[in-house]
Design an enzyme around this catalytic site. Structure first.
Site, PDB file in Angstrom:
ATOM      1  N   ASN A 147     -43.750 -45.044 -16.511  1.00  0.00           N
ATOM      2  CA  ASN A 147     -42.499 -45.994 -16.382  1.00  0.00           C
ATOM      3  C   ASN A 147     -42.132 -47.128 -17.400  1.00  0.00           C
ATOM      4  O   ASN A 147     -41.449 -47.948 -17.134  1.00  0.00           O
ATOM      5  CB  ASN A 147     -42.263 -46.528 -14.824  1.00  0.00           C
ATOM      6  CG  ASN A 147     -43.513 -47.627 -14.607  1.00  0.00           C
ATOM      7  OD1 ASN A 147     -44.583 -47.761 -15.303  1.00  0.00           O
ATOM      8  ND2 ASN A 147     -43.576 -47.839 -13.219  1.00  0.00           N
ATOM      9  N   ARG A 285     -45.751 -59.720 -14.885  1.00  0.00           N
ATOM     10  CA  ARG A 285     -46.381 -60.127 -13.821  1.00  0.00           C
ATOM     11  C   ARG A 285     -46.086 -61.654 -13.198  1.00  0.00           C
ATOM     12  O   ARG A 285     -45.934 -62.412 -14.244  1.00  0.00           O
ATOM     13  CB  ARG A 285     -47.814 -59.956 -13.384  1.00  0.00           C
ATOM     14  CG  ARG A 285     -48.313 -58.563 -13.568  1.00  0.00           C
ATOM     15  CD  ARG A 285     -47.960 -57.711 -12.348  1.00  0.00           C
ATOM     16  NE  ARG A 285     -48.527 -56.216 -12.269  1.00  0.00           N
ATOM     17  CZ  ARG A 285     -47.766 -55.365 -12.401  1.00  0.00           C
ATOM     18  NH1 ARG A 285     -46.587 -55.640 -12.810  1.00  0.00           N
ATOM     19  NH2 ARG A 285     -48.128 -54.168 -12.436  1.00  0.00           N
TER      20      ARG A 285
END
Length: 390
Positions: A147, A285
């Site tokens: 992805n 993140r």
């Protein structure tokens, strides 16, 4: 026989889909650079269907149960007495997605006495304590590249949305207004801006390639410098560190893995060195950024906008400050979970399981931890606490 514990996000609020907006997906056999897309022996799902939610089961149930294995699928992963905690002690394999991570902490890995394999259905395995996985000889694998382009597209979308002030303008339409001055008072062109990426791996490089046609000046920092031919092709300016790069940039996008060297990187001090009015995009993140520092920079006007789809913890609570800070373009963690991406990471998860169950090698590019050490992609992208201290 193996017990496979799979943690996936919940089904849509109005039920699992019975139809879809499109009838098919474009066929993609290779990623940029030549790596082939997942090549399992077979699949039991329709590409383009919702596979990442509980009822989708990543298309694994028929495959596993036909071989005599047990599959437990749940979205209940947090809190005392969660299904995940109840089922974990005798699980041989744990599968989780970065979008709805089952945090495999050191304590949980210690309790999981049978655990041999942790699979990330997607990319990014920082929800697994890699030091503990190494200590307990747990193999960690992810579906590398599945992805990456999906996330890169999301970065470009968020960059344009922030700079062009798209979301507030769209809200005026939803509210029945035609307030052009309000819409354009924070709207600029991306053309001519300086855009930099923190990390230029698969996602970061894909972002740079997609932004090049916008006639921007491109910058990057990475501990692995790109080949000179790529730098020349894209007109890239290399910087030895994020601290060196960000003062030059109007837009900064974070595309680095989370590990001890990157955690908390974008704190008050680093953000203060960014241009006033810069935009920060984080689909990597959340813990790479200091939560409160981002909030302060937006409220104080130093940052013109922040967008991303990564939070800590995930899911984020209703009182998370990133829900209410001004000039943000946050989404739930969806950038890498498009229906297109799901078909690839479901196939890749099955490929990893087939290899492990059959006793054949897992693709090197899928490996993060193996045989008690960082391996494959993990050796390139991650560092452990011990390495950070050395």
């Amino acid at each position: 026989m193996a017990k496979v514990l799979c943690v996936l996000y919940a089904d849509p609020v109005d039920g699992y889909p019975t139809s879809y907006a499109r009838d098919d997906l474009p066929r993609i056999d290779q990623y940029p650079g030549g790596q082939s897309t997942p090549t399992p022996q077979g699949t039991d799902f329709t590409p383009g269907h919702l596979l990442g939610s509980v009822s989708g089961e990543l298309g694994l149930r028929r495959f596993l149960e036909s071989r005599g294995h047990t599959l437990v699928v749940t979205s209940d992963k947090d809190g005392a007495g969660s299904v995940f905690d109840r089922e974990l002690p005798d699980a041989d394999v744990v599968i989780s997605q970065p979008f709805w991570p089952a945090y495999l902490t050191a304590e949980r890995i210690t309790r999981a006495r049978n655990l041999k394999l942790a699979i990330t259905a997607g990319i990014g395995s920082d929800h697994v304590d890699l030091d503990a996985a190494i200590a307990h000889d747990v193999t960690v694998a992810e579906v590398t590249y599945c992805n990456s382009i999906s996330v890169a597209e999301h970065v470009v979308m968020m960059t344009l949305s922030l700079v062009r002030n798209y979301l507030p303008a769209h809200q005026w339409v939803l509210d029945g207004g035609w307030n052009i001055a309000d819409c354009v008072a924070r709207s600029y062109d991306v053309e001519g801006m300086n855009v930099g990426t923190v990390a230029a791996g698969r996602i970061g490089l894909a972002v740079l390639r997609r932004l090049k046609p916008f006639d921007v000046r491109l910058h990057y920092t990475d501990r692995h410098r790109l080949p000179e031919s790529v730098e020349n092709e894209l007109g890239l300016t290399f910087h030895a560190s994020a601290a060196e790069m960000v003062p030059h940039c109007d837009v900064v996008t974070i595309n680095a893995p989370l590990h001890p060297e990157t955690e908390g990187m974008f704190d008050d001090d680093l953000i203060a060195t960014m241009k006033r009015g810069a935009y920060l995009i984080n689909t990597a993140r959340a813990k790479i950024c200091d939560l409160d520092a981002v909030d302060r920079a937006l409220r104080g006007g130093h940052l013109a906008g922040y967008a991303g789809d990564v939070w800590y913890p995930q899911p984020a609570g209703p009182d998370h400050p990133w829900r209410t800070m001004p000039h943000h373009g946050m989404t739930p963690h969806i950038s890498g979970s498009s229906l297109s991406a799901q078909a690839r990471y479901a196939a890749g998860t099955r490929e990893i399981l087939e290899s492990w169950l059959d006793g054949t090698p897992i693709r090197d590019e899928y490996l993060i931890v193996d045989k008690g050490t960082l391996a494959g992609t993990g050796a390139h992208s991650y560092s452990t606490t011990a390495q950070a201290r050395s």
